[in-house]
Write a protein that holds these residues in place. Structure first.
Motif, PDB file in Angstrom:
ATOM      1  N   ILE A 158       0.821  -1.211   0.000  1.00  0.00           N
ATOM      2  CA  ILE A 158       0.000   0.000   0.000  1.00  0.00           C
ATOM      3  C   ILE A 158       0.856   1.263   0.000  1.00  0.00           C
ATOM      4  O   ILE A 158       0.561   2.219  -0.707  1.00  0.00           O
ATOM      5  CB  ILE A 158      -0.953  -0.002   1.225  1.00  0.00           C
ATOM      6  CG1 ILE A 158      -1.919  -1.201   1.133  1.00  0.00           C
ATOM      7  CG2 ILE A 158      -1.724   1.304   1.325  1.00  0.00           C
ATOM      8  CD1 ILE A 158      -2.775  -1.408   2.363  1.00  0.00           C
ATOM      9  N   LEU A 159       1.927   1.254   0.790  1.00  0.00           N
ATOM     10  CA  LEU A 159       2.804   2.419   0.899  1.00  0.00           C
ATOM     11  C   LEU A 159       4.113   2.169   0.173  1.00  0.00           C
ATOM     12  O   LEU A 159       4.599   1.033   0.129  1.00  0.00           O
ATOM     13  CB  LEU A 159       3.087   2.729   2.371  1.00  0.00           C
ATOM     14  CG  LEU A 159       1.887   3.151   3.212  1.00  0.00           C
ATOM     15  CD1 LEU A 159       2.263   3.243   4.684  1.00  0.00           C
ATOM     16  CD2 LEU A 159       1.330   4.478   2.723  1.00  0.00           C
ATOM     17  N   PRO A 160       4.719   3.212  -0.392  1.00  0.00           N
ATOM     18  CA  PRO A 160       6.012   3.046  -1.075  1.00  0.00           C
ATOM     19  C   PRO A 160       7.091   2.530  -0.113  1.00  0.00           C
ATOM     20  O   PRO A 160       7.102   2.881   1.072  1.00  0.00           O
ATOM     21  CB  PRO A 160       6.348   4.462  -1.555  1.00  0.00           C
ATOM     22  CG  PRO A 160       5.056   5.206  -1.557  1.00  0.00           C
ATOM     23  CD  PRO A 160       4.232   4.595  -0.469  1.00  0.00           C
ATOM     24  N   ALA A 161       7.992   1.713  -0.638  1.00  0.00           N
ATOM     25  CA  ALA A 161       9.059   1.118   0.171  1.00  0.00           C
ATOM     26  C   ALA A 161       9.888   2.184   0.880  1.00  0.00           C
ATOM     27  O   ALA A 161      10.276   2.012   2.040  1.00  0.00           O
ATOM     28  CB  ALA A 161       9.948   0.235  -0.701  1.00  0.00           C
ATOM     29  N   GLU A 162      10.157   3.301   0.195  1.00  0.00           N
ATOM     30  CA  GLU A 162      10.981   4.344   0.826  1.00  0.00           C
ATOM     31  C   GLU A 162      10.259   5.012   1.999  1.00  0.00           C
ATOM     32  O   GLU A 162      10.896   5.454   2.951  1.00  0.00           O
ATOM     33  CB  GLU A 162      11.452   5.385  -0.199  1.00  0.00           C
ATOM     34  CG  GLU A 162      10.341   6.091  -0.954  1.00  0.00           C
ATOM     35  CD  GLU A 162       9.860   5.365  -2.202  1.00  0.00           C
ATOM     36  OE1 GLU A 162       9.059   5.967  -2.934  1.00  0.00           O
ATOM     37  OE2 GLU A 162      10.245   4.212  -2.453  1.00  0.00           O
ATOM     38  N   VAL A 163       8.942   5.075   1.946  1.00  0.00           N
ATOM     39  CA  VAL A 163       8.176   5.624   3.073  1.00  0.00           C
ATOM     40  C   VAL A 163       8.297   4.680   4.263  1.00  0.00           C
ATOM     41  O   VAL A 163       8.559   5.103   5.393  1.00  0.00           O
ATOM     42  CB  VAL A 163       6.692   5.848   2.693  1.00  0.00           C
ATOM     43  CG1 VAL A 163       5.841   6.156   3.919  1.00  0.00           C
ATOM     44  CG2 VAL A 163       6.581   6.967   1.662  1.00  0.00           C
ATOM     45  N   LEU A 164       8.127   3.391   4.008  1.00  0.00           N
ATOM     46  CA  LEU A 164       8.219   2.402   5.091  1.00  0.00           C
ATOM     47  C   LEU A 164       9.630   2.326   5.653  1.00  0.00           C
ATOM     48  O   LEU A 164       9.811   2.228   6.866  1.00  0.00           O
ATOM     49  CB  LEU A 164       7.765   1.038   4.577  1.00  0.00           C
ATOM     50  CG  LEU A 164       6.292   0.968   4.180  1.00  0.00           C
ATOM     51  CD1 LEU A 164       5.992  -0.350   3.482  1.00  0.00           C
ATOM     52  CD2 LEU A 164       5.395   1.173   5.380  1.00  0.00           C
ATOM     53  N   ALA A 165      10.633   2.385   4.783  1.00  0.00           N
ATOM     54  CA  ALA A 165      12.022   2.320   5.246  1.00  0.00           C
ATOM     55  C   ALA A 165      12.416   3.574   6.012  1.00  0.00           C
ATOM     56  O   ALA A 165      13.288   3.542   6.875  1.00  0.00           O
ATOM     57  CB  ALA A 165      12.952   2.121   4.058  1.00  0.00           C
ATOM     58  N   GLY A 166      11.739   4.688   5.715  1.00  0.00           N
ATOM     59  CA  GLY A 166      12.092   5.955   6.346  1.00  0.00           C
ATOM     60  C   GLY A 166      11.401   6.234   7.668  1.00  0.00           C
ATOM     61  O   GLY A 166      11.558   7.325   8.234  1.00  0.00           O
ATOM     62  N   LEU A 167      10.632   5.267   8.178  1.00  0.00           N
ATOM     63  CA  LEU A 167       9.976   5.490   9.465  1.00  0.00           C
ATOM     64  C   LEU A 167      11.023   5.676  10.559  1.00  0.00           C
ATOM     65  O   LEU A 167      11.862   4.811  10.773  1.00  0.00           O
ATOM     66  CB  LEU A 167       9.056   4.317   9.812  1.00  0.00           C
ATOM     67  CG  LEU A 167       7.819   4.162   8.944  1.00  0.00           C
ATOM     68  CD1 LEU A 167       7.091   2.865   9.292  1.00  0.00           C
ATOM     69  CD2 LEU A 167       6.886   5.340   9.123  1.00  0.00           C
ATOM     70  N   ARG A 189       3.251   9.188  -3.968  1.00  0.00           N
ATOM     71  CA  ARG A 189       2.229   8.316  -4.555  1.00  0.00           C
ATOM     72  C   ARG A 189       0.910   8.587  -3.836  1.00  0.00           C
ATOM     73  O   ARG A 189       0.878   8.680  -2.615  1.00  0.00           O
ATOM     74  CB  ARG A 189       2.627   6.853  -4.376  1.00  0.00           C
ATOM     75  CG  ARG A 189       1.614   5.918  -4.996  1.00  0.00           C
ATOM     76  CD  ARG A 189       2.003   4.467  -5.073  1.00  0.00           C
ATOM     77  NE  ARG A 189       2.912   3.976  -4.079  1.00  0.00           N
ATOM     78  CZ  ARG A 189       3.127   2.693  -3.860  1.00  0.00           C
ATOM     79  NH1 ARG A 189       2.501   1.778  -4.563  1.00  0.00           N
ATOM     80  NH2 ARG A 189       3.981   2.294  -2.950  1.00  0.00           N
ATOM     81  N   PRO A 190      -0.184   8.724  -4.577  1.00  0.00           N
ATOM     82  CA  PRO A 190      -1.469   8.981  -3.918  1.00  0.00           C
ATOM     83  C   PRO A 190      -1.936   7.766  -3.110  1.00  0.00           C
ATOM     84  O   PRO A 190      -1.786   6.625  -3.548  1.00  0.00           O
ATOM     85  CB  PRO A 190      -2.419   9.279  -5.071  1.00  0.00           C
ATOM     86  CG  PRO A 190      -1.780   8.720  -6.275  1.00  0.00           C
ATOM     87  CD  PRO A 190      -0.299   8.677  -6.021  1.00  0.00           C
TER      88      PRO A 190
END
Length: 186
Positions: free
Chosen positions: A32-41, A169-170
């Protein structure tokens, strides 16, 4: 299964809440969420925000436990106007008695054991005690597990959709609403 319960979060739970949020998002939202968003938590920043929410936020933060382990959490409280307004900005007639379940997550390895239902049931009772009658939450369109869970609790979409920016990404979310007259959702 060890004894399962729900209790108010303590300041000492903030690190575990942040860890559960990170693990759950990385597992359940990988598509659902881009990999970079998840990795950047940022776990430290997330922990700081949860500590603030637990100690002084307007929402009630609850944790689900199984034995000695914290396995999930929920934050719920008064619904801000922007969370319940219609697309044209009009407020619902029951705005004063509408609450927001802003997050409800159970770490995937502890899923399917009733923890989410206990969290929502306890949050609903807490919100009712504070005068709320109806709840709202936002669920990503692609998150069928959460959509099915809230529908099983008697909540459904109310026709309101929003699109968030998820790392370029929307991310389309539906608002769900329902009664807080529930005691336990399995």
């Amino acid at each position: 299964m060890a004894e399962a319960a729900v209790r108010p979060a303590l300041p000492t739970d903030a690190a575990e809440i942040a860890r559960i949020q990170r693990i759950t998002w990385q597992t359940a939202y990988a598509k659902i969420l881009p990999a970079e968003v998840l990795a950047g938590l940022d776990v430290e920043e997330t922990e700081r925000l949860w500590l603030e929410a637990v100690t002084s936020g307007p929402a009630t933060v609850l944790v689900a436990t199984e034995g000695e382990w914290v396995v999930g959490f929920c934050a719920a409280g008064p619904a801000p106007a922007e969370e319940i307004a219609a697309a044209d900005g009009a407020m619902p007639v029951d705005a004063e008695t509408t609450a927001l379940v802003s997050v409800l997550l159970v770490e995937p390895r502890w899923g399917r054991r009733g923890h989410a239902g206990r969290l929502l049931g306890t949050a609903a009772a807490t919100l009712r005690a504070a005068g709320a009658q109806r709840g709202v939450t936002w669920v990503a369109e692609a998150d069928q597990a959460s959509m099915n869970f809230f529908r099983a609790a008697g909540w459904d979409t109310d026709g309101t959709v929003r699109t968030l920016d998820a790392g370029g990404r929307p991310l389309r979310e539906f608002r769900l609403t329902g009664s807080l007259e529930l005691s336990l959702v399995e």
